[in-house]
Design a protein around this motif. Structure first.
Motif, PDB file in Angstrom:
ATOM      1  N   LEU A  26       5.488  -8.682  13.258  1.00  0.00           N
ATOM      2  CA  LEU A  26       4.633  -8.252  12.146  1.00  0.00           C
ATOM      3  C   LEU A  26       5.247  -7.066  11.414  1.00  0.00           C
ATOM      4  N   LEU A  27       5.762  -6.096  12.159  1.00  0.00           N
ATOM      5  CA  LEU A  27       6.405  -4.947  11.517  1.00  0.00           C
ATOM      6  C   LEU A  27       7.630  -5.384  10.721  1.00  0.00           C
ATOM      7  N   ALA A  28       8.428  -6.297  11.261  1.00  0.00           N
ATOM      8  CA  ALA A  28       9.602  -6.793  10.541  1.00  0.00           C
ATOM      9  C   ALA A  28       9.184  -7.532   9.269  1.00  0.00           C
ATOM     10  N   PHE A  29       8.181  -8.381   9.370  1.00  0.00           N
ATOM     11  CA  PHE A  29       7.662  -9.112   8.213  1.00  0.00           C
ATOM     12  C   PHE A  29       7.176  -8.148   7.134  1.00  0.00           C
ATOM     13  N   LEU A  31       8.048  -5.010   6.793  1.00  0.00           N
ATOM     14  CA  LEU A  31       9.190  -4.234   6.289  1.00  0.00           C
ATOM     15  C   LEU A  31       9.963  -5.028   5.248  1.00  0.00           C
ATOM     16  N   VAL A  32      10.209  -6.288   5.520  1.00  0.00           N
ATOM     17  CA  VAL A  32      10.904  -7.129   4.541  1.00  0.00           C
ATOM     18  C   VAL A  32      10.078  -7.227   3.257  1.00  0.00           C
ATOM     19  N   GLY A  33       8.775  -7.378   3.398  1.00  0.00           N
ATOM     20  CA  GLY A  33       7.907  -7.417   2.222  1.00  0.00           C
ATOM     21  C   GLY A  33       7.943  -6.127   1.434  1.00  0.00           C
ATOM     22  N   THR A  34       7.942  -5.010   2.139  1.00  0.00           N
ATOM     23  CA  THR A  34       8.028  -3.709   1.460  1.00  0.00           C
ATOM     24  C   THR A  34       9.354  -3.596   0.714  1.00  0.00           C
ATOM     25  N   ALA A  35      10.433  -4.050   1.347  1.00  0.00           N
ATOM     26  CA  ALA A  35      11.760  -3.986   0.725  1.00  0.00           C
ATOM     27  C   ALA A  35      11.834  -4.855  -0.529  1.00  0.00           C
ATOM     28  N   GLN A  36      11.058  -5.928  -0.576  1.00  0.00           N
ATOM     29  CA  GLN A  36      11.059  -6.785  -1.767  1.00  0.00           C
ATOM     30  C   GLN A  36      10.577  -6.028  -3.006  1.00  0.00           C
ATOM     31  N   HIS A  37       9.769  -5.015  -2.792  1.00  0.00           N
ATOM     32  CA  HIS A  37       9.238  -4.239  -3.916  1.00  0.00           C
ATOM     33  C   HIS A  37      10.091  -3.013  -4.223  1.00  0.00           C
ATOM     34  N   ARG A  38      11.142  -2.812  -3.472  1.00  0.00           N
ATOM     35  CA  ARG A  38      12.096  -1.723  -3.693  1.00  0.00           C
ATOM     36  C   ARG A  38      13.503  -2.317  -3.591  1.00  0.00           C
ATOM     37  N   PRO A  43      15.919  -2.688   3.925  1.00  0.00           N
ATOM     38  CA  PRO A  43      14.859  -2.315   4.875  1.00  0.00           C
ATOM     39  C   PRO A  43      15.217  -1.067   5.698  1.00  0.00           C
ATOM     40  N   ILE A  44      16.477  -0.944   6.097  1.00  0.00           N
ATOM     41  CA  ILE A  44      16.896   0.242   6.860  1.00  0.00           C
ATOM     42  C   ILE A  44      16.786   1.494   5.992  1.00  0.00           C
ATOM     43  N   ASP A  45      17.172   1.379   4.718  1.00  0.00           N
ATOM     44  CA  ASP A  45      17.045   2.522   3.803  1.00  0.00           C
ATOM     45  C   ASP A  45      15.589   2.962   3.664  1.00  0.00           C
ATOM     46  N   ILE A  46      14.702   1.995   3.598  1.00  0.00           N
ATOM     47  CA  ILE A  46      13.276   2.338   3.483  1.00  0.00           C
ATOM     48  C   ILE A  46      12.830   3.114   4.712  1.00  0.00           C
ATOM     49  N   LEU A  47      13.238   2.653   5.889  1.00  0.00           N
ATOM     50  CA  LEU A  47      12.848   3.347   7.126  1.00  0.00           C
ATOM     51  C   LEU A  47      13.433   4.749   7.209  1.00  0.00           C
ATOM     52  N   THR A  48      14.636   4.927   6.684  1.00  0.00           N
ATOM     53  CA  THR A  48      15.293   6.234   6.824  1.00  0.00           C
ATOM     54  C   THR A  48      15.010   7.183   5.672  1.00  0.00           C
ATOM     55  N   THR A  49      14.810   6.659   4.461  1.00  0.00           N
ATOM     56  CA  THR A  49      14.611   7.552   3.315  1.00  0.00           C
ATOM     57  C   THR A  49      13.172   7.608   2.811  1.00  0.00           C
ATOM     58  N   GLU A  50      12.429   6.538   3.025  1.00  0.00           N
ATOM     59  CA  GLU A  50      11.040   6.490   2.549  1.00  0.00           C
ATOM     60  C   GLU A  50      10.107   5.915   3.619  1.00  0.00           C
ATOM     61  N   PRO A  51      10.098   6.506   4.801  1.00  0.00           N
ATOM     62  CA  PRO A  51       9.290   5.914   5.873  1.00  0.00           C
ATOM     63  C   PRO A  51       7.798   5.887   5.563  1.00  0.00           C
ATOM     64  N   VAL A  53       6.405   5.206   2.778  1.00  0.00           N
ATOM     65  CA  VAL A  53       6.130   4.017   1.963  1.00  0.00           C
ATOM     66  C   VAL A  53       5.857   2.832   2.890  1.00  0.00           C
ATOM     67  N   PHE A  54       6.700   2.712   3.916  1.00  0.00           N
ATOM     68  CA  PHE A  54       6.512   1.619   4.867  1.00  0.00           C
ATOM     69  C   PHE A  54       5.230   1.807   5.672  1.00  0.00           C
ATOM     70  N   VAL A  55       4.978   2.999   6.137  1.00  0.00           N
ATOM     71  CA  VAL A  55       3.762   3.264   6.909  1.00  0.00           C
ATOM     72  C   VAL A  55       2.532   2.927   6.076  1.00  0.00           C
ATOM     73  N   ASN A  56       2.533   3.329   4.819  1.00  0.00           N
ATOM     74  CA  ASN A  56       1.411   3.048   3.918  1.00  0.00           C
ATOM     75  C   ASN A  56       1.207   1.541   3.749  1.00  0.00           C
ATOM     76  N   ALA A  57       2.308   0.805   3.679  1.00  0.00           N
ATOM     77  CA  ALA A  57       2.205  -0.644   3.485  1.00  0.00           C
ATOM     78  C   ALA A  57       1.800  -1.368   4.766  1.00  0.00           C
ATOM     79  N   ALA A  58       2.351  -0.949   5.898  1.00  0.00           N
ATOM     80  CA  ALA A  58       2.145  -1.682   7.144  1.00  0.00           C
ATOM     81  C   ALA A  58       0.884  -1.276   7.905  1.00  0.00           C
ATOM     82  N   ALA A  59       0.536  -0.022   7.866  1.00  0.00           N
ATOM     83  CA  ALA A  59      -0.553   0.490   8.709  1.00  0.00           C
ATOM     84  C   ALA A  59      -1.872  -0.275   8.573  1.00  0.00           C
TER      85      ALA A  59
END
Length: 141
Positions: A26-29, A31-38, A43-51, A53-59
């Motif tokens: 679920l987290l991978a799914f 994350l990939v979805g979040t990356a589609q909008h950036r 996905p690794i860049d999102i986790l390292t530079t904009e975590p 954003v991912f938390v807001n999307a996944a939580a």
């Protein structure tokens, strides 16, 4: 069984590998979805530079999963016994989990919105990744 609580009937400790896998896919799914909008970020860049954003999307959806999955029985004794019971339980758990996630996203406290295409992608995509993961789990077990 009558002396077990509702949650004790819904949670079987032997299903922990499935539970961990569910969260990972679920987290991978998400994350990939979040990356589609950036598109400029992997996905690794999102986790390292904009975590955040991912938390807001996944939580919202992970919270929905943590609420719905045990209640529906995704980790019950039947949920970990065979693919023909485990996969439908995961799908039946994902639908209310996604609804909880959409409800949270619809509040002013969480950035994002709830468009019909987003609802379809999250609902169907989440169900598919959970089903595929659980199918693979039982094939490899």
């Amino acid at each position: 069984m009558a002396d077990q609580s509702f949650l004790e009937q819904r949670l079987d400790a032997s299903t922990w590998p499935i539970a961990v896998g569910d969260l990972v896919v679920l987290l991978a799914f998400l994350l990939v979805g979040t990356a589609q909008h950036r598109p400029a970020l992997s996905p690794i860049d999102i986790l390292t530079t904009e975590p955040l954003v991912f938390v807001n999307a996944a939580a919202p959806f992970i919270l929905g999963w943590l609420i719905a999955a045990p209640l529906i029985g995704a980790y019950s004794p039947g949920g970990g016994s065979a693919p023909n019971s485990s996969i439908p339980l995961a799908i039946r758990s994902w639908i209310p989990a996604a609804i909880i996630g959409f409800a949270i996203r619809a509040t002013p406290f969480v950035e994002g919105n709830v468009q019909l295409t987003f609802v379809a992608v999250i609902t169907v995509g989440g169900a598919v990744v959970l089903a595929v993961w659980r199918f693979i789990y039982f094939k490899l077990r």
